[in-house]
Design an enzyme around this catalytic site. Structure first.
Site, PDB file in Angstrom:
ATOM      1  N   GLU A   1       1.021  -1.121  -0.176  1.00 21.39           N
ATOM      2  CA  GLU A   1      -0.125   0.092  -0.248  1.00 21.39           C
ATOM      3  C   GLU A   1       1.404   0.689   0.129  1.00 21.39           C
ATOM      4  O   GLU A   1       0.643   2.576  -0.807  1.00 21.39           O
ATOM      5  CB  GLU A   1      -0.883   0.162   1.554  1.00 21.39           C
ATOM      6  CG  GLU A   1      -2.555  -0.579   1.170  1.00 21.39           C
ATOM      7  CD  GLU A   1      -2.189  -2.238   1.236  1.00 21.39           C
ATOM      8  OE1 GLU A   1      -0.417  -2.895   1.670  1.00 21.39           O
ATOM      9  OE2 GLU A   1      -2.657  -2.648   1.268  1.00 21.39           O
TER      10      GLU A   1
ATOM     11  N   HIS B   1     -10.452  -5.474   9.947  1.00 21.30           N
ATOM     12  CA  HIS B   1     -11.260  -4.757   8.755  1.00 21.30           C
ATOM     13  C   HIS B   1     -12.367  -4.359   8.806  1.00 21.30           C
ATOM     14  O   HIS B   1     -13.235  -4.051   7.912  1.00 21.30           O
ATOM     15  CB  HIS B   1     -11.641  -6.255   7.961  1.00 21.30           C
ATOM     16  CG  HIS B   1     -10.690  -7.370   7.484  1.00 21.30           C
ATOM     17  ND1 HIS B   1      -9.455  -7.332   8.476  1.00 21.30           N
ATOM     18  CD2 HIS B   1      -9.699  -6.874   6.222  1.00 21.30           C
ATOM     19  CE1 HIS B   1      -8.473  -7.958   7.895  1.00 21.30           C
ATOM     20  NE2 HIS B   1      -8.272  -7.688   6.766  1.00 21.30           N
TER      21      HIS B   1
END
Lengths: 200, 410
Positions: free
Chosen positions: B146, B215
């Protein structure tokens, strides 16, 4: 190069006189790197580096006035005084900075190269980083994606040993000391007891 | 070609020629031109009507949607009120894709990068089919890095490309926080205006169905302090497509927050091209008694609570704030002046969330118009549990909203 050297020495004096505040990372001694690079590229090629950017900026076409104005926080600086020593940029000459966080400029450099590949330019990007940034995970991520997408990027590591601290020198010294001690022990054993071939 | 939609009701006076608007136009245009400054300017119009007539970027057509029958359940969101063709029905992720595809057709510089966006079609199918149409370079599959690919997107944006970086889950973008904060947000300023970063960072966030703590994160609360970025949250297919298009066209870095549970919402949207204003809130249900401010998935919990409230005789005004940074204090302010009571319903944690900032902003600007303290219903300050029953307890439920309104309206 002579101009760059004198510029950095002058910046050093200004910094000690507290006319330049914050951080001031100097490039004296490393001038040959950016000058050598400039000799073989044009302004369409991109250069991105970390915070030791004064000379690179000069090499890309910046003026001394812009540099010193920026270092002293004046409006005439290349970033209007809003960036400081670590944030020199010159968009029209393909100089993309000037970044304060160690290693963060390398993924940006991949982005510059990606854009060159996307636009099908025949140009390359030079992403410079130092021996400290060589420890950063994002450097290895950048190496990975550069290889994966065959990006027109040249990653340049300028090892000025700034990362090295006394601790490592001490460890080296200790390692040397204990090796010598061990050797002396072996020699002594051999001479005193005839044990030249290890334990027997 | 685009047509300008006229909203219903009090929004009739929105044509460009109206003179009362001129004195405010200068203010408004300076508010709209983001050149590194992110102060939220409170624009209170002299005629008191909603600010409806500003464009965000060159060539943008603004649309105001005033939805009158706004008590909607999750299944059928209210449709755009317009007098033209009926439009077509689609799901929210399809709306995002439509917006994305239209922008990629329109401008060659628009490209997408993210994990599994290419051949897999996106983890939530937002980019399905785009790699086949536009090629691997424009819809780029990235490795799980990322920091690197967000940085790459920002670097590409510095040169003039318009990348859209997708975080497979917004929570993963925490790994790119340095790039988003320092480079994406600040480069425009630290370069003295030399670079603009027309990047869009998007992805699904929020609490899903038992996805676990890591998450189920709400990154809007972490990103909101970063100077130099804009944040919007979509909640319906209509505003998802509109905000996506507007974000891509904007010269500023925009973070578009989607929600994991909203991707399958169905709605009928216009066939014509339209965009939504990035800095504008959406009036979901006008009312008189209380202003309920919300965004993203909580909008639907609020509308569910609104049904109950209407049966009990209350008349809540529901506003989907949409623009998380900067807040649309104009729309919000007008509502506060009408109802004098505010309830904020959000999915962020109570500490340091969007609601906390909004509470402060309303208190600072509209304290004289409030008859009661602002109540902010947020998620509990805990990691989201895996067990479904526990997970439900950590987020705001419609029953809590009803109770809060009843208490506020005493």
């Amino acid at each position: 190069m002579a101009t760059m050297r004198r510029m950095e020495i002058a910046a050093d004096s200004l910094y000690k006189a507290k006319l330049i505040r914050g951080f001031c990372h100097l490039y004296d001694g490393q001038e040959a790197v950016c000058v050598g690079m400039e000799a073989s590229i044009n302004k369409k090629d991109c250069i991105i580096t970390a915070y030791r950017d004064h000379c690179t900026f000069l090499g890309r076409g910046g003026t001394l006035l812009e540099i010193f104005s920026e270092l002293m926080g004046r409006q005439g600086g290349c970033s209007k005084g809003k960036g400081g020593s670590m944030h020199f940029y010159k968009k029209e000459s393909g100089f993309y900075g000037g970044h304060g966080i160690v290693g963060a400029q390398v993924p940006l450099g991949c982005g510059l190269a990606f854009a060159q590949k996307y636009n099908k330019d025949e140009n390359v990007t030079f992403a410079l980083y130092g021996d400290g940034a060589a420890n950063q995970g994002q450097l290895f991520e950048a190496l990975n994606i550069s290889a994966l997408w065959d990006l027109p990027i040249i990653l340049v590591c300028e090892n000025n040993h700034c990362k090295d601290v006394n601790l490592f020198l001490l460890l080296d010294f200790l390692r040397l000391f204990f090796t010598l001690l061990l050797l002396w022990n072996r020699v002594l054993n051999g001479w005193l007891f005839g044990r030249w071939h290890g334990h027997c | 070609m685009a047509t300008v939609f006229q909203g219903l009701g009090a929004t009739a006076a929105i044509t460009a020629a109206a003179n009362p608007l001129d004195s405010n136009k200068f203010l408004l245009s300076s508010r709209r031109s983001f050149s590194g400054k992110k102060t939220s300017l409170v624009v209170v119009r002299s005629d008191g009507s909603l600010n409806l007539n500003t464009g965000s970027s060159a060539g943008a057509r603004r649309l105001d949607q005033l939805v009158t029958n706004a008590v909607a359940t999750k299944a059928d969101a209210a449709a755009a009120a317009s007098a033209s063709k009926p439009g077509h029905e689609l799901l929210l992720y399809e709306a995002l894709r439509e917006g994305l595809e239209e922008e990629m057709d329109r401008d060659n510089r628009v490209c997408v990068m993210g994990e599994d966006v290419g051949h897999y079609g996106g983890s939530y199918k937002v980019t399905r089919g785009l790699a086949d149409k536009f090629g691997d370079l424009r819809v780029l599959d990235t490795p799980i890095a990322e920091n690197a690919f967000t940085g790459m997107g920002i670097g590409a944006a510095m040169t003039g490309l318009r990348p859209i970086v997708e975080g497979m889950n917004m929570g993963f973008l925490l790994l790119a926080f340095n790039q988003i904060s320092n480079n994406c947000g600040m480069l425009h300023y630290t370069s003295g205006g030399q670079f603009t970063i027309p990047i869009v960072i998007r992805g699904p966030g929020g609490v899903g169905r038992q996805l676990g703590a890591e998450h189920s994160q709400r990154l809007e609360s972490y990103f909101q302090s970063i100077p130099g970025i804009q944040m919007v949250a979509c909640s319906t297919p209509y505003n998802a497509k509109g905000l996506m298009k507007a974000a891509i066209r904007s010269e500023n870095p925009v973070i578009l927050f989607e929600h994991v549970l909203l991707y399958n919402l169905k709605e009928r949207i216009p066939d014509e091209e339209y965009i939504c204003n990035l800095e504008e809130a959406e009036m979901v249900r006008p009312g008189e008694h209380i202003t309920i401010l919300t965004y993203s998935r909580m909008r639907y919990h609020v509308m569910q609570a609104a049904k109950t409230l209407v049966n009990k005789g209350y008349d809540p005004e529901v506003i989907d704030i949409r623009s998380l940074k900067p807040f649309d204090l104009h729309t919000i302010g007008n509502s506060v002046k009408k109802t004098h009571r505010v309830l904020i319903v959000e999915e962020c944690m109570r500490t340091g969330g969007i609601g906390a900032s909004l509470t402060a902003a309303i208190n600072e600007n509209f304290i004289d118009y409030l008859d009661a303290p602002i109540v902010c219903l947020s998620s509990q300050d805990v990691p989201t549990p895996y067990a479904g029953t526990l997970e439900e307890f950590t987020i705001v439920q419609p029953a809590q909203i009803v109770t809060a309104v009843e208490q506020l309206c005493q």
